[in-house]
Write a protein that holds these residues in place. Structure first.
Motif, short mmCIF file in Angstrom:
data_model
loop_
_atom_site.label_atom_id
_atom_site.label_comp_id
_atom_site.label_asym_id
_atom_site.label_seq_id
_atom_site.Cartn_x
_atom_site.Cartn_y
_atom_site.Cartn_z
N THR A 115 45.21 38.96 45.86
CA THR A 115 44.41 37.79 45.51
C THR A 115 43.01 38.21 45.06
OG1 THR A 115 45.61 36.45 47.12
CG2 THR A 115 43.51 35.59 46.35
N THR A 116 42.46 39.21 45.70
CA THR A 116 41.15 39.73 45.30
C THR A 116 41.20 40.25 43.87
OG1 THR A 116 40.58 40.34 47.57
CG2 THR A 116 39.39 41.47 45.81
N THR A 119 41.52 37.45 41.38
CA THR A 119 40.24 36.77 41.18
C THR A 119 39.35 37.54 40.21
OG1 THR A 119 40.33 35.80 43.39
CG2 THR A 119 38.16 35.91 42.34
N LEU A 120 39.30 38.85 40.36
CA LEU A 120 38.52 39.68 39.45
C LEU A 120 39.09 39.61 38.03
CD1 LEU A 120 38.02 42.73 41.83
CD2 LEU A 120 36.21 41.22 40.98
N GLU A 121 40.40 39.50 37.90
CA GLU A 121 41.03 39.36 36.59
C GLU A 121 40.54 38.10 35.89
OE1 GLU A 121 45.27 39.48 36.78
OE2 GLU A 121 45.34 41.51 37.61
N THR A 122 40.39 37.01 36.63
CA THR A 122 39.93 35.76 36.01
C THR A 122 38.51 35.90 35.49
OG1 THR A 122 39.08 34.79 38.08
CG2 THR A 122 41.40 34.41 37.56
N MET A 123 37.71 36.76 36.09
CA MET A 123 36.34 36.97 35.63
C MET A 123 36.33 37.73 34.30
SD MET A 123 34.66 37.90 39.33
CE MET A 123 32.99 38.09 38.72
N ASP A 125 38.79 37.41 32.08
CA ASP A 125 39.22 36.33 31.20
C ASP A 125 39.82 36.85 29.88
OD1 ASP A 125 39.69 33.69 30.46
OD2 ASP A 125 37.74 33.47 29.50
#
Length: 210
Positions: A115-116, A119-123, A125
């Motif tokens: 999950t961590t 989340t970094l992947e979404t940053m 983008d």
């Protein structure tokens, strides 16, 4: 998805032949008239290459989360300075590793929370249009690395259990994203593998490729 161009990532464990296949695919794509950028992760910019040197140095040790944050720092610079500009001008970008490697190595391999990493992947983008995962049995990979004759980097020194977790991670990633990821047998001949990858690029993306 990429802004305008086409973003293709080549993934796999150590010794899978990613660099060789990227060079061959780039030649075929250029022969078909495409502008092609080849790049790698971690790396692709001076700052990201400096981070790569730190991460691969066998004399250094990083906690798994620190390892993850380093690779994402390198990625943020790489995407902003190299990948996005190439995609925006309509190029085909072939990248040796991207976020799937982080999930496989740091997530499945080193145990960082997935999950961590997500989340970094979404940053960052940016999602590849196509991910080709070169799958190679661990003993074959080890034999290939031994034939190189060069000093092993930090990741190549991890044990067979780590390599097995990474390989399982790549297969799990492919199973959850079949519309983007394809696992390709990397144990066959170089030309045969290139033909298979080129056929997938043609079929999945509709790109002309020699």
């Amino acid at each position: 998805m990429s802004p305008q161009g086409v973003f293709i990532t080549i993934e796999g464990g150590e010794g899978a032949g990613k660099s060789t296949q990227i060079a061959r695919l780039a030649d075929r794509l250029r022969a078909a008239g495409h502008e092609v950028l080849t790049t790698r992760e971690p790396g692709g910019t001076p700052g990201a290459e400096a981070i790569r040197a730190l991460m691969l140095d066998p004399a250094r040790h990083f906690a798994p989360l620190a390892d993850t944050l380093l690779v994402f720092a390198a990625r943020a610079d790489h995407v902003a300075a190299v990948i996005r500009p190439a995609l925006e001008r309509g190029a085909v970008v072939l990248c040796d590793r991207f976020t799937d490697s982080t999930m496989a190595y740091q997530g499945y391999g080193l145990g960082v929370g997935r999950t961590t990493i997500a989340t970094l992947e979404t940053m960052i983008d940016l999602t590849p249009d196509l991910t080709l995962i070169l799958d190679l049995p661990e003993p074959v990979a080890r034999a290939r690395l031994a034939r190189r004759g060069s000093a092993t980097d930090r990741y190549e020194q991890f044990d067979a259990e780590f390599a097995a977790r990474v390989a399982a991670g790549f297969r799990a990633i492919a199973a959850t994203a079949p519309e983007r990821c394809v696992v390709v047998d990397a144990a066959s001949g170089i030309e045969e593998i290139t033909d298979a990858l080129a056929a997938l690029i043609r079929a999945r993306l509709g790109l002309a490729i020699a």
